[in-house]
Design a protein around this motif. Structure first.
Motif, PDB file in Angstrom:
ATOM      1  N   GLU A   1      41.453  21.339 -54.867  1.00 31.88           N
ATOM      2  CA  GLU A   1      41.570  21.338 -53.593  1.00 31.88           C
ATOM      3  C   GLU A   1      41.227  22.955 -52.916  1.00 31.88           C
ATOM      4  O   GLU A   1      41.310  23.866 -53.756  1.00 31.88           O
ATOM      5  N   LEU A   2      40.751  22.840 -51.668  1.00 34.39           N
ATOM      6  CA  LEU A   2      40.652  24.221 -51.020  1.00 34.39           C
ATOM      7  C   LEU A   2      42.094  24.273 -50.230  1.00 34.39           C
ATOM      8  O   LEU A   2      42.351  23.474 -49.677  1.00 34.39           O
ATOM      9  N   VAL A   3      42.644  25.543 -50.764  1.00 32.13           N
ATOM     10  CA  VAL A   3      43.927  25.756 -49.978  1.00 32.13           C
ATOM     11  C   VAL A   3      43.873  26.831 -48.885  1.00 32.13           C
ATOM     12  O   VAL A   3      43.111  27.927 -49.138  1.00 32.13           O
ATOM     13  N   VAL A   4      44.295  26.565 -47.630  1.00 33.63           N
ATOM     14  CA  VAL A   4      44.451  27.451 -46.559  1.00 33.63           C
ATOM     15  C   VAL A   4      45.628  28.144 -46.589  1.00 33.63           C
ATOM     16  O   VAL A   4      46.734  27.603 -46.939  1.00 33.63           O
ATOM     17  N   VAL A   5      45.587  29.513 -46.184  1.00 38.87           N
ATOM     18  CA  VAL A   5      46.649  30.402 -46.012  1.00 38.87           C
ATOM     19  C   VAL A   5      46.862  30.758 -44.504  1.00 38.87           C
ATOM     20  O   VAL A   5      45.782  31.407 -44.210  1.00 38.87           O
ATOM     21  N   ILE A   6      48.047  30.556 -44.024  1.00 39.06           N
ATOM     22  CA  ILE A   6      48.294  30.930 -42.801  1.00 39.06           C
ATOM     23  C   ILE A   6      48.415  32.217 -42.532  1.00 39.06           C
ATOM     24  O   ILE A   6      49.271  33.009 -43.368  1.00 39.06           O
ATOM     25  N   GLY A   7      47.702  32.706 -41.687  1.00 36.68           N
ATOM     26  CA  GLY A   7      48.124  34.343 -41.197  1.00 36.68           C
ATOM     27  C   GLY A   7      48.744  34.600 -39.956  1.00 36.68           C
ATOM     28  O   GLY A   7      49.771  35.232 -40.122  1.00 36.68           O
ATOM     29  N   ARG A   8      48.337  34.123 -38.832  1.00 35.99           N
ATOM     30  CA  ARG A   8      49.261  34.175 -37.696  1.00 35.99           C
ATOM     31  C   ARG A   8      49.923  32.963 -37.608  1.00 35.99           C
ATOM     32  O   ARG A   8      49.480  31.662 -38.043  1.00 35.99           O
ATOM     33  N   PRO A   9      51.171  32.881 -36.972  1.00 34.65           N
ATOM     34  CA  PRO A   9      52.246  31.968 -36.858  1.00 34.65           C
ATOM     35  C   PRO A   9      51.598  30.758 -36.003  1.00 34.65           C
ATOM     36  O   PRO A   9      50.641  31.332 -34.943  1.00 34.65           O
ATOM     37  N   ILE A  10      51.803  29.619 -36.205  1.00 37.56           N
ATOM     38  CA  ILE A  10      51.549  28.557 -35.261  1.00 37.56           C
ATOM     39  C   ILE A  10      53.034  28.072 -35.048  1.00 37.56           C
ATOM     40  O   ILE A  10      53.447  27.266 -35.639  1.00 37.56           O
ATOM     41  N   ASP A  11      53.156  28.137 -33.661  1.00 40.61           N
ATOM     42  CA  ASP A  11      54.664  27.736 -33.268  1.00 40.61           C
ATOM     43  C   ASP A  11      54.644  26.776 -32.014  1.00 40.61           C
ATOM     44  O   ASP A  11      55.500  26.720 -31.318  1.00 40.61           O
ATOM     45  N   GLY A  12      53.498  26.147 -32.042  1.00 38.74           N
ATOM     46  CA  GLY A  12      53.066  25.176 -30.822  1.00 38.74           C
ATOM     47  C   GLY A  12      51.863  24.575 -30.957  1.00 38.74           C
ATOM     48  O   GLY A  12      50.996  25.038 -31.791  1.00 38.74           O
ATOM     49  N   PRO A  13      51.434  23.715 -30.204  1.00 36.59           N
ATOM     50  CA  PRO A  13      50.178  22.973 -30.446  1.00 36.59           C
ATOM     51  C   PRO A  13      48.897  24.026 -30.139  1.00 36.59           C
ATOM     52  O   PRO A  13      49.050  24.841 -29.318  1.00 36.59           O
ATOM     53  N   ILE A  14      48.080  24.073 -31.004  1.00 41.96           N
ATOM     54  CA  ILE A  14      46.651  24.961 -30.888  1.00 41.96           C
ATOM     55  C   ILE A  14      45.544  23.850 -30.904  1.00 41.96           C
ATOM     56  O   ILE A  14      45.661  22.796 -31.213  1.00 41.96           O
ATOM     57  N   SER A  15      44.348  24.439 -30.446  1.00 42.17           N
ATOM     58  CA  SER A  15      43.364  23.462 -30.230  1.00 42.17           C
ATOM     59  C   SER A  15      42.460  23.862 -31.816  1.00 42.17           C
ATOM     60  O   SER A  15      42.717  24.607 -32.339  1.00 42.17           O
ATOM     61  N   GLU A  16      41.687  23.107 -31.580  1.00 42.38           N
ATOM     62  CA  GLU A  16      40.617  22.976 -33.028  1.00 42.38           C
ATOM     63  C   GLU A  16      39.986  24.177 -33.010  1.00 42.38           C
ATOM     64  O   GLU A  16      39.541  24.792 -33.921  1.00 42.38           O
ATOM     65  N   ARG A  17      39.471  24.629 -31.746  1.00 42.84           N
ATOM     66  CA  ARG A  17      38.540  25.903 -31.534  1.00 42.84           C
ATOM     67  C   ARG A  17      39.348  26.923 -32.153  1.00 42.84           C
ATOM     68  O   ARG A  17      38.668  27.951 -32.614  1.00 42.84           O
TER      69      ARG A  17
END
Length: 321
Positions: A149-165
């Protein structure tokens, strides 16, 4: 801009660097930059104690670390390291989230219809996390399978809905991963035990370093594959993902929070052992080599089981029945 990421602390070993970009690394818990000549530079020392030495401490400061690294002059003549001692690039994620059935051919070989929306989500527990070069004990009477698998590492927090863009803006980078799976445990109960079957010690090797998305030739088309004792088992590309990475992250963001350092396993292509005829599973003494283009390799050697794993599975089956 930071190209790749790894962590290091031992100063007396050698690492063969397979691409020319700068890297970050984790060996015995110390963060370093790896220069284009393959030498390592301690981030804590290089930054005047502004960052590090703990690799996990860098992710909440990802924007600062990236800006600082981008301003460095070309590094050379540092310390060489041993890849066998590299630890997981993100050593203390709060969450390891994995997607299943995100490649159509893999869904078919697994006996499922391809998902129409967000693919199935399951956890890999943090205790299964390891670095890129490891020895893994096989559970007794297990049916151990591979899933590159390709694994994504989160850098900036995601604490609510974000857009695909905006999704890639929250990504520190990507790395290679293996979603090693014991199919015996996974299917030991009426409802599959995805999390438990995929979370034995060492069942989440990652690395060898994190590569920032801008350093990939095409972040939406990353080739990946694995071999078992030199025989090709899986090949694929993330361009074949049913749900691409931005949509995966956007979908998660509407329900859960993601924290700096969290890992997201994005799915595996066809070629797993359970989908073959006859089925094929990993045996003691075999070596699994996982490769992701533009990132690097993982190497796992498998050995006979440790005591206790089979009794735990029997207890789980007894409770379920």
């Amino acid at each position: 801009m930071i190209a790749n990421i790894v962590w290091l602390s031992d100063r007396n070993h050698t690492l063969v660097i397979r691409d020319p970009h700068m890297k970050l690394a984790n060996l015995e818990g110390r963060a370093v930059l790896i220069a284009s000549d393959g030498t390592a530079h301690d981030i804590h020392e290089l930054s005047g104690a502004r960052f590090g030495p703990d690799p996990a401490s860098l992710f909440p400061l990802w924007d600062e670390v990236s800006q600082w690294a981008a301003q460095l002059d070309e590094l050379a003549d540092g310390i060489v390291v041993d890849d066998a001692k590299l630890g997981p690039p993100s050593p203390l994620p709060r969450q390891i989230i994995a997607f299943g059935l995100n490649y159509a051919d893999h869904a078919q070989e697994s006996g499922f219809e391809a998902p129409a929306g967000l693919p199935p989500v399951f956890p890999k527990f943090v205790s299964s996390l390891s670095g890129p070069v490891t020895t893994v004990a096989l559970p007794e009477d297990g049916r151990i399978d591979w899933e590159v698998e390709l694994v994504v590492v989160i850098g900036r927090p995601i604490d609510g809905p974000i857009s695909e863009r905006d999704a890639w803006d929250h990504v520190a980078g990507v790395m290679a991963g293996q979603d090693i799976s014991d199919r015996a445990t996974q299917f030991s109960t009426p409802a599959p035990q995805f999390g438990l079957g995929k979370s034995f010690p060492g069942f989440a090797p990652t690395g060898p370093w994190i590569v920032t998305p801008d350093e990939l030739p095409d972040r939406e088309d990353v080739e990946l594959g694995c071999t078992l004792d030199g025989t090709q088992m899986q090949t694929g590309s993330t361009k074949q993902l049913l749900v691409p990475i931005p949509r995966l992250l956007a979908g998660l963001s509407g329900i859960i929070s993601l924290y700096p350092g969290d890992l997201v396993f994005t799915g595996t292509p066809e070629g797993v052992g359970v989908g073959r005829e006859p089925q094929l599973f990993i045996q003691p003494g075999q070596e699994l080599v996982t490769s992701v283009a533009g990132v690097g390799e993982l190497r796992q050697r498998f050995v006979r089981p440790e005591s206790g794993h089979e009794s735990a599975r029997r207890a789980l089956t007894a409770v379920a029945s």
